[in-house]
Design an enzyme around this catalytic site. Structure first.
Site, PDB file in Angstrom:
ATOM      1  N   LYS A 159       0.803  -1.234   0.000  1.00 34.09           N
ATOM      2  CA  LYS A 159       0.000   0.000   0.000  1.00 34.09           C
ATOM      3  C   LYS A 159       0.838   1.288   0.000  1.00 34.09           C
ATOM      4  O   LYS A 159       0.476   2.272   0.648  1.00 34.09           O
ATOM      5  CB  LYS A 159      -0.987   0.008   1.175  1.00 34.09           C
ATOM      6  CG  LYS A 159      -2.006  -1.114   1.106  1.00 34.09           C
ATOM      7  CD  LYS A 159      -3.003  -1.089   2.239  1.00 34.09           C
ATOM      8  CE  LYS A 159      -2.588  -1.938   3.396  1.00 34.09           C
ATOM      9  NZ  LYS A 159      -3.663  -2.285   4.322  1.00 34.09           N
ATOM     10  N   ASP A 195      -6.363  -5.449  10.457  1.00 31.90           N
ATOM     11  CA  ASP A 195      -7.735  -4.936  10.376  1.00 31.90           C
ATOM     12  C   ASP A 195      -8.751  -6.056  10.180  1.00 31.90           C
ATOM     13  O   ASP A 195      -9.897  -5.943  10.616  1.00 31.90           O
ATOM     14  CB  ASP A 195      -7.864  -3.879   9.262  1.00 31.90           C
ATOM     15  CG  ASP A 195      -7.316  -4.343   7.925  1.00 31.90           C
ATOM     16  OD1 ASP A 195      -6.781  -5.464   7.836  1.00 31.90           O
ATOM     17  OD2 ASP A 195      -7.397  -3.570   6.955  1.00 31.90           O
TER      18      ASP A 195
END
Length: 453
Positions: A159, A195
């Site tokens: 990312k 997450d």
């Protein structure tokens, strides 16, 4: 008129490569199932692409967690700090978002953790808990090898991050050192999680059937509850029957096992990414890439003279200009209505687009997002079949699932076709998994420590 119809028909034919047959989907499920087994096995783990990391979380929330907890959520270009007060059947939550400047995302690990520690201290001051000693749950949404509930080694950055000196190191220690360098706040890091795990924990607090956590956002990943007996790499207390596994399924296909359904657009997205050859499944389903897949198809069809009268625009030909949110906006229009589509195309300098062009753009968006939903569904159905439990709730978070108008429906329909007869499932939108979930992991860890002491 004939040419217009012909163009749309040719675009539909060109988009056939973005459709997966039932036979292909079954083959994907079979390959993923084998990869999950490899990831769990001691003998094959090192060679496995789907790593199935042990999370060391064996207890899900039971609703009896109480107290004040901090949570830190680091997973993208921003991070959040939260303070959560858990009471009986209620919780208060306050949070603040902090940006991570580009130079810190690509600088040193020390600078990254110092920046986070500074924001943590400022947050504690603002919320009047600067003097208190608080437990913190740390959501860290990058590929992580966990060696314990409070020890996690970064496998690789994704990312857009590339901080030096962090890969191969324990990120909890990195944050602890930064807090110690400041010396002004007292924070006990009770747990590190990603997450996906947070999403599962957050949903399990409300729904005790929640045994799978799924993210379809900037990236994609899933975790699920596995029988401890199947987790050959687990070296913790064997007294609990179940254990949470973080699959890291974004890397499914890194060994070529998805090549039979990949297109020229997928290969182009991969080659131009900052991690070529890595996270292959993620690049077919997540928000970081869906818009770019659509853009590449539109560029091809424009150059073939099938779209926009063969006239593109500087923005259309610029990588990354077609955001994934555009896909959701375009598909939110009612059939025959192109209001959002027109706005998006105008933003891209394509105000000369005809209704037929807009219908074609919408069709390309539908093909890309439908394929993403089907790939995710194949993965979830594989987990449900492997778990073989009568009813499981899947807790889901992420911008693609949350904002795409048809993703939920597409998933419900496809998973229902793919699960074994008799297995029931529900899809539950997580309320802030990476924040509340992190605090809940810390709370459960504190609850277990108190019971054990």
């Amino acid at each position: 008129m004939g040419i217009v119809v012909d163009n749309l028909q040719r675009i539909r034919e060109e988009c056939e490569v973005l459709k997966m047959t039932d036979k292909q989907i079954k083959e994907i499920m079979c390959r993923l199932h084998n990869d999950l087994k490899k990831g769990l096995s001691r003998a094959d783990h090192d060679k496995a692409t789907v790593k199935c990391w042990i999370t060391y979380i064996q207890d899900l929330p039971n609703g009896k967690e109480r107290g004040k907890f901090l949570a830190l959520d680091l997973g993208g270009t921003n991070f959040r700090v939260l303070i959560i007060n858990l009471g009986e059947n209620h919780f208060d939550m306050q949070s603040k978002i902090y940006a991570i400047p580009k130079h810190i995302m690509t600088g040193t690990g020390i600078a990254l953790f110092d920046h986070i520690a500074e924001c943590l201290a400022n947050f504690m001051k603002e919320h009047g808990v600067y003097e208190e000693r608080l437990a913190l749950g740390f959501t860290f949404s990058f590929p992580l090898k966990q060696l314990g509930l409070t020890k996690g080694v970064l496998q690789r950055w994704t990312k857009g991050f590339s901080c030096s000196g962090v890969v191969g190191e324990d990120v909890v220690q990195g944050l602890k050192d930064a807090i110690a360098r400041r010396g002004d706040v007292q924070i006990d890091i009770c747990a590190i999680l990603n997450d996906t795990t947070g999403t599962l924990m957050s949903c399990a607090w409300k729904n005790h059937n929640c045994k799978i956590g799924l993210i379809v956002g900037t990236g994609s990943n899933a975790c699920y509850v596995e029988k401890t007996a199947n987790c050959e790499l687990f070296d913790g207390e064997p007294d609990k029957e179940e254990l949470l596994i973080n699959t890291e399924w974004g890397a499914f296909g890194d060994d070529g096992s998805l090549d039979f359904v990949r297109t020229e657009f997928d290969r182009e997205v991969d080659v131009t990414s900052i991690n070529p050859g890595k996270q292959i499944q993620e690049k077919m389903i997540s928000g970081m890439y869906l818009g770019e897949l659509v853009r590449l198809a539109l560029v091809k069809f424009t150059r073939m003279g099938l779209l926009f009268g063969g006239q593109g625009s500087d923005l259309l030909f610029e990588g990354g200009s077609f955001y994934t949110k555009y896909v959701s906006e375009i598909e939110s229009d009612k059939p025959g209505d192109f209001t959002s589509c027109m706005e998006v195309l105008e933003e891209l300098g394509l105000s000369h687009a005809s209704d037929a062009d807009m219908a074609a753009v919408r069709y390309v968006c539908e093909c890309v997002s439908r394929r993403a939903a089907h790939l995710v569904s194949a993965g979830i159905a594989t987990l449900l079949n492997k778990m073989n439990e009568p009813r499981v709730t899947v807790g889901i978070d992420g911008s693609v699932y949350r904002f795409h108008p048809h993703f939920h429906t597409l998933m419900c329909e496809k998973i229902a076709q793919l699960v074994r007869p008799g297995l029931q499932f529900d899809l539950m939108l997580s309320e802030d998994g990476s924040g509340r979930g992190a605090a809940l992991v810390a709370a459960v860890a504190c609850r277990e420590a108190e019971q054990g002491s």
